[in-house]
Write an enzyme that holds these catalytic residues in place. Structure first.
Site, PDB file in Angstrom:
ATOM      1  N   GLU A   1       0.879  -1.180   0.000  1.00 14.12           N
ATOM      2  CA  GLU A   1       0.000   0.000   0.000  1.00 14.12           C
ATOM      3  C   GLU A   1       0.910   1.222   0.000  1.00 14.12           C
ATOM      4  OE1 GLU A   1      -3.042   0.075  -0.437  1.00 14.12           O
ATOM      5  OE2 GLU A   1      -3.799  -1.900   0.131  1.00 14.12           O
TER       6      GLU A   1
ATOM      7  N   CYS B   1      -1.591   9.456   2.901  1.00  7.81           N
ATOM      8  CA  CYS B   1      -1.415   8.888   1.558  1.00  7.81           C
ATOM      9  C   CYS B   1      -2.510   9.343   0.606  1.00  7.81           C
ATOM     10  CB  CYS B   1      -1.400   7.370   1.635  1.00  7.81           C
ATOM     11  SG  CYS B   1      -2.849   6.702   2.475  1.00  7.81           S
TER      12      CYS B   1
HETATM   13  P1  NAD Z   1       8.791   5.037   3.978  1.00  7.21           P
HETATM   14  O1  NAD Z   1       8.534   4.155   2.808  1.00  7.21           O
HETATM   15  O2  NAD Z   1      10.059   5.757   4.047  1.00  7.21           O
HETATM   16  O3  NAD Z   1       8.659   4.205   5.354  1.00  7.21           O
HETATM   17  C1  NAD Z   1       7.554   3.358   5.600  1.00  7.21           C
HETATM   18  C2  NAD Z   1       8.028   2.173   6.437  1.00  7.21           C
HETATM   19  O4  NAD Z   1       8.909   1.367   5.654  1.00  7.21           O
HETATM   20  C3  NAD Z   1       8.814   2.570   7.682  1.00  7.21           C
HETATM   21  O5  NAD Z   1       8.521   1.656   8.720  1.00  7.21           O
HETATM   22  C4  NAD Z   1      10.263   2.415   7.226  1.00  7.21           C
HETATM   23  O6  NAD Z   1      11.162   2.219   8.298  1.00  7.21           O
HETATM   24  C5  NAD Z   1      10.150   1.190   6.332  1.00  7.21           C
HETATM   25  N1  NAD Z   1      11.170   1.051   5.295  1.00  7.21           N
HETATM   26  C6  NAD Z   1      11.817   2.037   4.623  1.00  7.21           C
HETATM   27  N2  NAD Z   1      12.649   1.484   3.703  1.00  7.21           N
HETATM   28  C7  NAD Z   1      12.500   0.136   3.803  1.00  7.21           C
HETATM   29  C8  NAD Z   1      13.079  -0.970   3.123  1.00  7.21           C
HETATM   30  N3  NAD Z   1      14.001  -0.812   2.171  1.00  7.21           N
HETATM   31  N4  NAD Z   1      12.700  -2.221   3.467  1.00  7.21           N
HETATM   32  C9  NAD Z   1      11.755  -2.417   4.426  1.00  7.21           C
HETATM   33  N5  NAD Z   1      11.194  -1.401   5.119  1.00  7.21           N
HETATM   34  C10 NAD Z   1      11.553  -0.138   4.806  1.00  7.21           C
HETATM   35  O7  NAD Z   1       7.524   5.987   4.033  1.00  7.21           O
HETATM   36  P2  NAD Z   1       7.397   7.452   4.588  1.00  7.21           P
HETATM   37  O8  NAD Z   1       7.866   8.373   3.526  1.00  7.21           O
HETATM   38  O9  NAD Z   1       7.949   7.608   5.902  1.00  7.21           O
HETATM   39  O10 NAD Z   1       5.792   7.478   4.690  1.00  7.21           O
HETATM   40  C11 NAD Z   1       5.013   8.170   3.865  1.00  7.21           C
HETATM   41  C12 NAD Z   1       4.664   7.375   2.610  1.00  7.21           C
HETATM   42  O11 NAD Z   1       3.767   6.327   2.946  1.00  7.21           O
HETATM   43  C13 NAD Z   1       3.934   8.247   1.626  1.00  7.21           C
HETATM   44  O12 NAD Z   1       4.383   7.970   0.328  1.00  7.21           O
HETATM   45  C14 NAD Z   1       2.482   7.807   1.788  1.00  7.21           C
HETATM   46  O13 NAD Z   1       1.660   8.054   0.684  1.00  7.21           O
HETATM   47  C15 NAD Z   1       2.639   6.361   2.074  1.00  7.21           C
HETATM   48  N6  NAD Z   1       1.442   5.847   2.738  1.00  7.21           N
HETATM   49  C16 NAD Z   1       0.622   4.998   2.056  1.00  7.21           C
HETATM   50  C17 NAD Z   1      -0.560   4.541   2.636  1.00  7.21           C
HETATM   51  C18 NAD Z   1      -1.502   3.610   1.909  1.00  7.21           C
HETATM   52  O14 NAD Z   1      -2.321   2.973   2.553  1.00  7.21           O
HETATM   53  N7  NAD Z   1      -1.436   3.509   0.598  1.00  7.21           N
HETATM   54  C19 NAD Z   1      -0.890   4.958   3.922  1.00  7.21           C
HETATM   55  C20 NAD Z   1      -0.025   5.838   4.576  1.00  7.21           C
HETATM   56  C21 NAD Z   1       1.149   6.259   3.981  1.00  7.21           C
END
Ligand code: NAD
Length: 485
Positions: free
Chosen positions: A252, A286
């Protein structure tokens, strides 16, 4: 002792109980003030692998418990979210920078996720199939086994619990890896709730950490399914790793959701919807409204009304003052927002509100007259910014909405007949007619298409059973079948 007393969890991870963290510890920081709120244990790869091995063993007994017993744990968890709502909301305000209304949404949805999940253990788990053979034939659903849940910072509680609750209810063990910036709200609170709710030790593990810990919870050998919510860039990495290891990944991801204002729409209500869609939780959602498409006939008035609203919204520390917007989560995110805004203006966009900040408090911002290729219009900003452009026909607006690589949410305001035709033509995981783009309920299938996700859905029995079980085809005859040799 308070429910979230740090004496229990400070500096620790949870692997069959609160225990020393292999990776040391990091500070939980309040973005509004920079104050340190507590110390969270950092899980290293050894911790993750130990948790996965314990999860695989614990899952067998958990899956074998009576459906009524699993349902009771989920119901109790729902009640506990309600009992401890004030304490959890306090953390959501301070650690995540949520205004009270947003914190209340999170605890309310968390309770509902658990109540919805409580119905899953006794939900039908398969189908009886017809067969050309003389036998009974079933497609039965069984727990996937060990599920890893990786969650982001913005709605830390909801985005963890929406996978943790149904995965547990369906007999899985879960490794939970919250974002380090919101590890208490998105991790410690869930661990404490399920401890109190009577979940057996080892079935849920809490493994806070960053990308390295995230990679480990995907790679740990016992993990069969990964539920990832976060950015498209990180989701690609998780998806690549899961594919290489032949694991199922539900992704997601990001969004750049569109709000369409049709001719004849009520201007004041439309501007209110647009402001809420772009500015709730500082735009760090998001499905935030990232693109406003307004019909020519309303365009100038809508920009003026939205800008006036933005100028009047109070911004500040939600723990100490009555504000509509709190802080951005950290400096890196604030600087990304500001550079997109300044760049948009340099490329000819018209700044009609905001565009400035103090510390981590970014003023709600309106950018008008943007060309479609302006980065502020084309990429996900994840900040309190409302980029607005105009359209003159349904065909034109459908084309502009579908030009985005994302496809999470679309809101359409105005005439319902026109809106229904547009809903049929837009590439989007969800469409809300006469609402802005931000909406979620525990029983609704939530998810996006394109760069917003791989098409998995969370929410409701059908989607959750699809996400967190495997199908086994089972046939049965009264006697051993006859064969030609
Ligand atoms: P991010 O991708 O940097 O981090 C999200 C999670 O993934 C964190 O727990 C982080 O530690 C982990 N992570 C980061 N790199 C990783 C990797 N290589 N392997 C495994 N885990 C990893 O996200 P962010 O920028 O902090 O959050 C915002 C983003 O999340 C925005 O793009 C937003 O649209 C999206 N989001 C999507 C939804 C949805 O339901 N579609 C909901 C909320 C947020």
């Amino acid at each position: 002792m308070a429910f979230l007393d740090a004496a229990l969890w400070g500096g620790k991870v949870n692997i069959g109980g609160w225990t020393e963290a292999g990776g040391g510890a990091f500070d939980a920081v309040e973005p509004a003030t920079g104050a340190t709120l507590g110390s969270v244990g950092l899980a290293n790869r050894d911790d993750v692998y130990r948790a996965a091995s314990l999860a695989a063993k614990s899952q067998l007994d958990w899956a074998a418990t009576k459906p009524e017993e699993r349902a009771a744990v989920l119901r109790r968890a729902g009640q506990l979210w309600e009992e401890h709502a004030a304490e959890v909301q306090h953390w959501l305000t301070r650690e995540a920078g949520s205004i009270p209304a947003k914190a209340q949404i999170e605890t309310h949805v968390a309770a509902n996720e658990c109540y919805e999940a409580a119905a899953l253990p006794s939900h039908p788990h398969g189908e009886v199939l017809s067969s050309d053979e003389e036998r009974w034939s079933f497609a039965r659903r069984r727990p996937a086994g060990v599920v890893s849940v990786i969650a982001p910072f913005n709605f830390p509680l909801v985005l963890s619990i929406r996978s943790v609750a149904p995965a547990l209810a369906l007999g899985n063990a879960v490794l939970l890896k919250p974002d380090p910036r919101t590890a208490v709200c998105g991790g410690v609170t869930l661990m404490r709730i399920f401890e109190e709710a009577g979940l057996p030790a080892g079935v849920l593990s809490l493994l806070p950490g960053g990308a390295e810990t995230g990679a480990a919870v995907v790679e740990a050998p016992e993990v069969r399914v990964v539920s990832f919510t976060g950015s498209t860039a990180a989701g690609r990495k998780v998806g690549e790793s899961a594919a290489r290891l032949l694991k199922r990944a539900h992704l997601e991801l990001g969004g750049n959701s569109a709000l369409i204002v049709l001719p004849g729409a009520d201007l004041a209500k439309a501007a209110s919807a647009g402001a809420f869609g772009s500015f709730l939780h500082q735009g760090q959602i998001c499905m935030a409204t990232g693109r406003h498409f307004v019909h020519d006939s309303l365009y100038d008035d809508y920009v003026a009304e939205l800008s006036a609203k933005a100028e009047n919204l109070p911004v500040g520390d939600p723990a100490t003052s009555d504000v509509a917007l709190g802080p951005i989560i950290d400096e890196a995110q604030r600087d990304k927002i500001d550079s997109l805004v300044q760049d948009a203006v340099a490329r000819g966009g018209r700044l009609t509100a905001g565009g400035s900040y103090e510390a981590l408090f970014y003023r709600p911002t309106v950018l008008a007259d943007l060309e479609l290729d302006n980065p502020a219009f084309a990429v996900e900003i994840f900040g309190p910014v409302a980029p607005v452009t105009r359209f003159s026909s349904v065909d034109e607006v459908v084309e502009m909405v579908n030009a985005s690589e994302y496809g999470l949410s679309v809101g359409i305001l105005g005439d319902v007949g026109t809106a229904m035709k547009i809903a049929d033509r837009v590439h989007s995981g969800k469409v809300h007619i006469n609402e802005q783009t931000v909406s979620d309920e525990a029983n609704a299938p939530f998810g996006g298409v394109g760069a917003s996700g791989t098409g998995s859905r969370f929410g409701g029995a059908t989607s959750n059973i699809d996400a967190f079980t495997e199908i086994q085809w089972l046939t049965m005859r009264p006697e051993i079948a006859p064969y030609p040799f």
